[in-house]
Design a protein around this motif. Structure first.
Motif, mmCIF file in Angstrom:
data_model
loop_
_atom_site.group_PDB
_atom_site.id
_atom_site.type_symbol
_atom_site.label_atom_id
_atom_site.label_comp_id
_atom_site.label_asym_id
_atom_site.label_seq_id
_atom_site.Cartn_x
_atom_site.Cartn_y
_atom_site.Cartn_z
ATOM 1 N N ASP A 1 -13.087 2.308 5.502
ATOM 2 C CA ASP A 1 -11.851 1.539 5.668
ATOM 3 C C ASP A 1 -11.420 1.050 4.292
ATOM 4 O O ASP A 1 -12.056 0.165 3.709
ATOM 5 N N GLU B 1 -8.820 -0.714 3.344
ATOM 6 C CA GLU B 1 -8.375 -2.104 3.280
ATOM 7 C C GLU B 1 -9.568 -3.057 3.246
ATOM 8 O O GLU B 1 -9.573 -4.038 2.499
ATOM 9 N N GLU B 2 -10.576 -2.787 4.054
ATOM 10 C CA GLU B 2 -11.782 -3.613 4.050
ATOM 11 C C GLU B 2 -12.484 -3.520 2.703
ATOM 12 O O GLU B 2 -12.963 -4.521 2.151
ATOM 13 N N VAL C 1 -11.149 -2.771 -0.275
ATOM 14 C CA VAL C 1 -10.369 -3.474 -1.296
ATOM 15 C C VAL C 1 -10.516 -4.982 -1.147
ATOM 16 O O VAL C 1 -10.674 -5.713 -2.143
ATOM 17 N N ALA C 2 -10.493 -5.468 0.089
ATOM 18 C CA ALA C 2 -10.623 -6.911 0.320
ATOM 19 C C ALA C 2 -11.960 -7.418 -0.201
ATOM 20 O O ALA C 2 -12.033 -8.475 -0.845
ATOM 21 N N SER D 1 -6.665 4.699 -5.697
ATOM 22 C CA SER D 1 -6.202 3.500 -4.991
ATOM 23 C C SER D 1 -7.044 2.290 -5.372
ATOM 24 O O SER D 1 -6.518 1.187 -5.563
ATOM 25 N N ARG E 1 -5.687 -1.140 -7.258
ATOM 26 C CA ARG E 1 -5.625 -2.366 -6.466
ATOM 27 C C ARG E 1 -6.713 -3.385 -6.789
ATOM 28 O O ARG E 1 -6.652 -4.518 -6.308
#
Length: 239
Positions: free
Chosen positions: A154, A156-157, A159-160, A185, A189
């Motif tokens: 994932d 998004e997970e 990157v967070a 990416s 980011r």
């Protein structure tokens, strides 16, 4: 210590695309000397490779033996050494930093999972912040993000987590086993140097650098290749 840690930190910055910092992973003092003699400016011990050299499965080395093995590597060379110390072995930040300094290393990997799965990212960030508070600038902290290696593909997970760890004081982020096509990416980011792993039959260090990696490590891959070569020699009757 400060000067050496600062010099090691500087190696990660202002890298040209296609020219990441390549850090081979010695598993003992002899292999460390080989890599130093080859001209590498720094080294990064892999916990799995050290475990194999000590006769343990990955993750099963008693902390005392791991720190002793890392210290032997650091004593054997004049270049900076960073150590993979898994998730910190449950040690409080002050004790962990003290053991790293006693071993003579200037940096460490700290991963955000255990055999039970991914850790809570905020708890991991708090631990990284505690390590940074104790160590100040005198330790390079490479925060490993284990989403992909734990089957949580994932972005998004990932990157967070990476951003939390950088905010907590991590110098570098290591998303182990991230697909090569994800690296751009992550580079875009996450505002920190990005560590990528180079595996057999995978992308070269130069290609990983072009995709966004500032630093390339090899995990236990070099130790395993050395053992494969030794098995071939043994199978040929030591000829």
């Amino acid at each position: 210590m400060t000067t050496t840690a600062a010099a090691f930190r500087a190696l990660h910055h202002d890298r040209a695309p296609g020219d990441p910092l390549a850090l081979p992973g010695p598993w003992d003092a002899a292999s460390a000397r080989v890599f130093e003699e080859a001209g590498f400016p720094a080294l990064a011990t892999p916990s799995a490779g050290v475990a194999a050299s000590l006769g343990y499965a990955d993750g099963a080395v008693p902390p005392r033996e791991m720190f002793e093995a890392v210290a032997r590597v650091a004593r054997a060379v004049s270049v900076p050494v960073s150590a993979d110390v898994e998730d910190g072995y449950g040690l409080p930040a002050r004790q962990l930093v003290g053991r790293l300094w006693d071993a003579g290393v200037v940096g460490c990997n700290l991963e955000d999972s255990t055999e039970d799965g991914l850790k809570d990212p905020r708890e991991q960030a708090e631990y990284l912040a505690a390590v940074r508070e104790v160590a100040g600038p005198e330790l390079f902290v490479n925060a490993r993000v284990d989403t992909y290696v734990r089957g949580v593909a994932d972005l998004e997970e990932t990157v967070a987590r990476a951003r939390l760890y950088v905010e907590a004081g991590a110098d570098c982020v290591y998303v182990i086993m991230a697909p090569v096509d994800v690296l751009p990416s992550l580079r875009e980011r996450v505002e920190a140097p990005l560590n990528a792993i180079c595996v057999a039959d995978g992308a070269s260090p130069a290609e990983l650098g072009r995709k966004g990696a500032s630093r390339v490590t090899f995990g236990p891959g070099l130790q395993r290749r050395a053992m494969a070569a030794l098995r071939d020699i043994a199978a040929a009757g030591l000829g």
